[in-house]
Design a protein around this motif. Structure first.
Motif, mmCIF file in Angstrom:
data_model
loop_
_atom_site.group_PDB
_atom_site.id
_atom_site.type_symbol
_atom_site.label_atom_id
_atom_site.label_comp_id
_atom_site.label_asym_id
_atom_site.label_seq_id
_atom_site.Cartn_x
_atom_site.Cartn_y
_atom_site.Cartn_z
ATOM 1 N N PRO A 106 54.637 10.722 15.784
ATOM 2 C CA PRO A 106 55.996 11.148 15.419
ATOM 3 C C PRO A 106 56.548 12.334 16.214
ATOM 4 O O PRO A 106 57.707 12.315 16.629
ATOM 5 N N GLU A 107 55.753 13.334 16.459
ATOM 6 C CA GLU A 107 56.260 14.524 17.155
ATOM 7 C C GLU A 107 56.490 14.290 18.651
ATOM 8 O O GLU A 107 57.035 15.154 19.337
ATOM 9 N N HIS A 108 56.125 13.111 19.157
ATOM 10 C CA HIS A 108 56.268 12.829 20.584
ATOM 11 C C HIS A 108 57.221 11.659 20.864
ATOM 12 O O HIS A 108 57.256 11.151 21.987
ATOM 13 N N ARG A 109 57.959 11.238 19.889
ATOM 14 C CA ARG A 109 58.863 10.099 20.075
ATOM 15 C C ARG A 109 60.068 10.485 20.927
ATOM 16 O O ARG A 109 60.416 11.642 21.049
ATOM 17 N N ASN A 110 60.662 9.456 21.525
ATOM 18 C CA ASN A 110 61.878 9.590 22.339
ATOM 19 C C ASN A 110 61.681 10.429 23.588
ATOM 20 O O ASN A 110 62.598 11.109 24.042
ATOM 21 N N LYS A 111 60.482 10.350 24.161
ATOM 22 C CA LYS A 111 60.198 11.065 25.403
ATOM 23 C C LYS A 111 59.801 10.113 26.527
ATOM 24 O O LYS A 111 59.391 10.547 27.585
ATOM 25 N N GLY A 112 59.886 8.817 26.269
ATOM 26 C CA GLY A 112 59.563 7.820 27.288
ATOM 27 C C GLY A 112 58.088 7.426 27.358
ATOM 28 O O GLY A 112 57.704 6.651 28.221
ATOM 29 N N TYR A 113 57.283 7.935 26.445
ATOM 30 C CA TYR A 113 55.849 7.640 26.502
ATOM 31 C C TYR A 113 55.545 6.169 26.227
ATOM 32 O O TYR A 113 54.702 5.571 26.883
ATOM 33 N N ALA A 114 56.233 5.581 25.258
ATOM 34 C CA ALA A 114 56.000 4.167 24.945
ATOM 35 C C ALA A 114 56.391 3.284 26.129
ATOM 36 O O ALA A 114 55.713 2.296 26.417
ATOM 37 N N SER A 115 57.447 3.639 26.825
ATOM 38 C CA SER A 115 57.857 2.867 28.010
ATOM 39 C C SER A 115 56.787 2.942 29.097
ATOM 40 O O SER A 115 56.476 1.934 29.741
ATOM 41 N N SER A 116 56.218 4.116 29.298
ATOM 42 C CA SER A 116 55.135 4.264 30.282
ATOM 43 C C SER A 116 53.941 3.413 29.887
ATOM 44 O O SER A 116 53.333 2.739 30.722
ATOM 45 N N LEU A 117 53.590 3.432 28.610
ATOM 46 C CA LEU A 117 52.477 2.617 28.121
ATOM 47 C C LEU A 117 52.755 1.132 28.293
ATOM 48 O O LEU A 117 51.867 0.372 28.668
ATOM 49 N N ALA A 118 53.984 0.721 28.004
ATOM 50 C CA ALA A 118 54.347 -0.692 28.134
ATOM 51 C C ALA A 118 54.164 -1.156 29.578
ATOM 52 O O ALA A 118 53.618 -2.238 29.832
ATOM 53 N N ASP A 119 54.597 -0.342 30.518
ATOM 54 C CA ASP A 119 54.445 -0.701 31.936
ATOM 55 C C ASP A 119 52.975 -0.859 32.315
ATOM 56 O O ASP A 119 52.596 -1.825 32.978
ATOM 57 N N ILE A 120 52.149 0.081 31.884
ATOM 58 C CA ILE A 120 50.717 0.027 32.213
ATOM 59 C C ILE A 120 50.044 -1.136 31.495
ATOM 60 O O ILE A 120 49.230 -1.854 32.081
ATOM 61 N N MET A 121 50.359 -1.340 30.218
ATOM 62 C CA MET A 121 49.769 -2.444 29.455
ATOM 63 C C MET A 121 50.117 -3.776 30.105
ATOM 64 O O MET A 121 49.260 -4.652 30.254
ATOM 65 N N TYR A 122 51.364 -3.924 30.516
ATOM 66 C CA TYR A 122 51.762 -5.168 31.163
ATOM 67 C C TYR A 122 51.040 -5.342 32.499
ATOM 68 O O TYR A 122 50.418 -6.376 32.751
ATOM 69 N N LYS A 123 51.103 -4.333 33.336
ATOM 70 C CA LYS A 123 50.538 -4.423 34.688
ATOM 71 C C LYS A 123 49.020 -4.624 34.673
ATOM 72 O O LYS A 123 48.492 -5.461 35.400
ATOM 73 N N ASP A 124 48.312 -3.884 33.829
ATOM 74 C CA ASP A 124 46.851 -3.875 33.889
ATOM 75 C C ASP A 124 46.159 -4.840 32.936
ATOM 76 O O ASP A 124 45.020 -5.228 33.188
ATOM 77 N N VAL A 125 46.813 -5.239 31.850
ATOM 78 C CA VAL A 125 46.143 -6.088 30.858
ATOM 79 C C VAL A 125 46.822 -7.449 30.718
ATOM 80 O O VAL A 125 46.187 -8.488 30.868
ATOM 81 N N ILE A 126 48.114 -7.448 30.431
ATOM 82 C CA ILE A 126 48.804 -8.693 30.098
ATOM 83 C C ILE A 126 49.091 -9.560 31.325
ATOM 84 O O ILE A 126 48.824 -10.764 31.321
ATOM 85 N N LYS A 127 49.630 -8.976 32.369
ATOM 86 C CA LYS A 127 49.974 -9.760 33.564
ATOM 87 C C LYS A 127 48.767 -10.489 34.147
ATOM 88 O O LYS A 127 48.871 -11.681 34.472
ATOM 89 N N PRO A 128 47.592 -9.839 34.272
ATOM 90 C CA PRO A 128 46.425 -10.586 34.765
ATOM 91 C C PRO A 128 46.054 -11.777 33.873
ATOM 92 O O PRO A 128 45.648 -12.826 34.380
ATOM 93 N N LEU A 129 46.215 -11.638 32.558
ATOM 94 C CA LEU A 129 45.949 -12.767 31.661
ATOM 95 C C LEU A 129 46.942 -13.900 31.884
ATOM 96 O O LEU A 129 46.561 -15.075 31.909
ATOM 97 N N LEU A 130 48.211 -13.544 32.030
ATOM 98 C CA LEU A 130 49.244 -14.559 32.249
ATOM 99 C C LEU A 130 49.076 -15.262 33.592
ATOM 100 O O LEU A 130 49.468 -16.425 33.741
#
Length: 183
Positions: A106-130
Motif C-alpha cells: 500500500p505505501e508504494h502504490r502509484n509509483k510505477g512498480y507494478a508496471s516494471s514487474l509486469a514488463d519483467i514477468m512478461y519478458k522473462d516468464v510468460i513470453k518464453p512459455l507462449l
C-alpha cells in the motif's frame, strides 16, 4: 551523455532490484507482510502448510526491492504441466498456461512498480512459455488490476484472457478471443 544523466542512471540501477524465486521458497516472507491479496494469501498459506501446490502447479514469483525494501511482487501460477488445464473445443486444443497476479504494498502504490514487474514477468516468464512450440492454442489469464498491467507489456491479445472467471461461455471468453472474432 551528461554527468547528471550518467549518475541518475547509475542510481536507478542501484535503487531497483528484481529477485526471482519459486513461491514455496519465499512464502513465509510474503505471509509476514500481511494479507494484500486473498488468492495469493491462500496460496502462500497452502505452501507454508504443505510445501507444494496441488496438481503440479508451480508458483513463480518476481519480487521488486527498492533500496532493499520489498515494494511489490508478481506471481505466475504456472499450469504448463497440468493436463486438466487443456480444453478440447470443436477439435481444437486450448491450453491455459497460468494466471498472473500483482501486489504493490500500500505505501508504494502509484509509483510505477507494478508496471516494471509486469514488463519483467512478461519478458522473462510468460513470453518464453507462449513461444514454446505447441499444437494447442495457448493463453494466460489476468483479472482485475492485472489486466491493464499485462496489456501494456505488448502481449498479443489472443494470448491474454481477461474474462476467464466470468459467466461467459468458454467459447466467448477463450475461443473467440484467440480467434480474434470477439471484441
Amino acid at each position: 551523455m551528461s554527468i547528471f544523466k550518467q549518475s541518475f542512471t547509475w542510481d536507478m540501477q542501484l535503487m531497483e532490484r528484481f529477485e526471482y524465486c519459486n513461491a514455496k521458497t519465499c512464502s513465509q516472507e510474503l505471509l509476514a507482510l500481511g494479507q494484500h491479496n486473498m488468492k495469493m494469501w491462500n496460496l502462500f498459506t497452502w505452501l507454508a502448510e504443505h510445501g507444494e501446490l496441488q496438481h503440479g502447479t508451480q508458483a513463480e514469483l518476481i519480487k521488486l526491492y527498492v533500496y532493499n525494501e520489498l515494494v511489490a511482487y508478481s506471481l505466475f501460477e504456472n499450469y504448463q504441466s497440468r493436463m486438466d488445464k487443456l480444453t478440447l473445443y470443436e477439435g481444437q486444443g486450448y491450453q491455459d498456461l497460468g494466471v498472473v497476479h500483482f501486489v504493490t504494498l500500500p505505501e508504494h502504490r502509484n509509483k510505477g512498480y507494478a508496471s516494471s514487474l509486469a514488463d519483467i514477468m512478461y519478458k522473462d516468464v510468460i513470453k518464453p512459455l507462449l513461444n514454446k512450440p505447441s499444437s494447442h492454442n495457448v493463453y494466460v489469464t489476468a483479472t482485475g488490476k492485472a489486466v491493464p498491467l499485462m496489456q501494456q507489456t505488448g502481449i498479443a491479445t489472443k494470448n491474454l484472457i481477461t474474462q476467464f472467471y466470468s459467466e461467459l461461455s468458454f467459447k466467448r471468453k477463450v475461443v473467440d478471443v484467440i480467434n480474434n472474432s470477439y471484441f
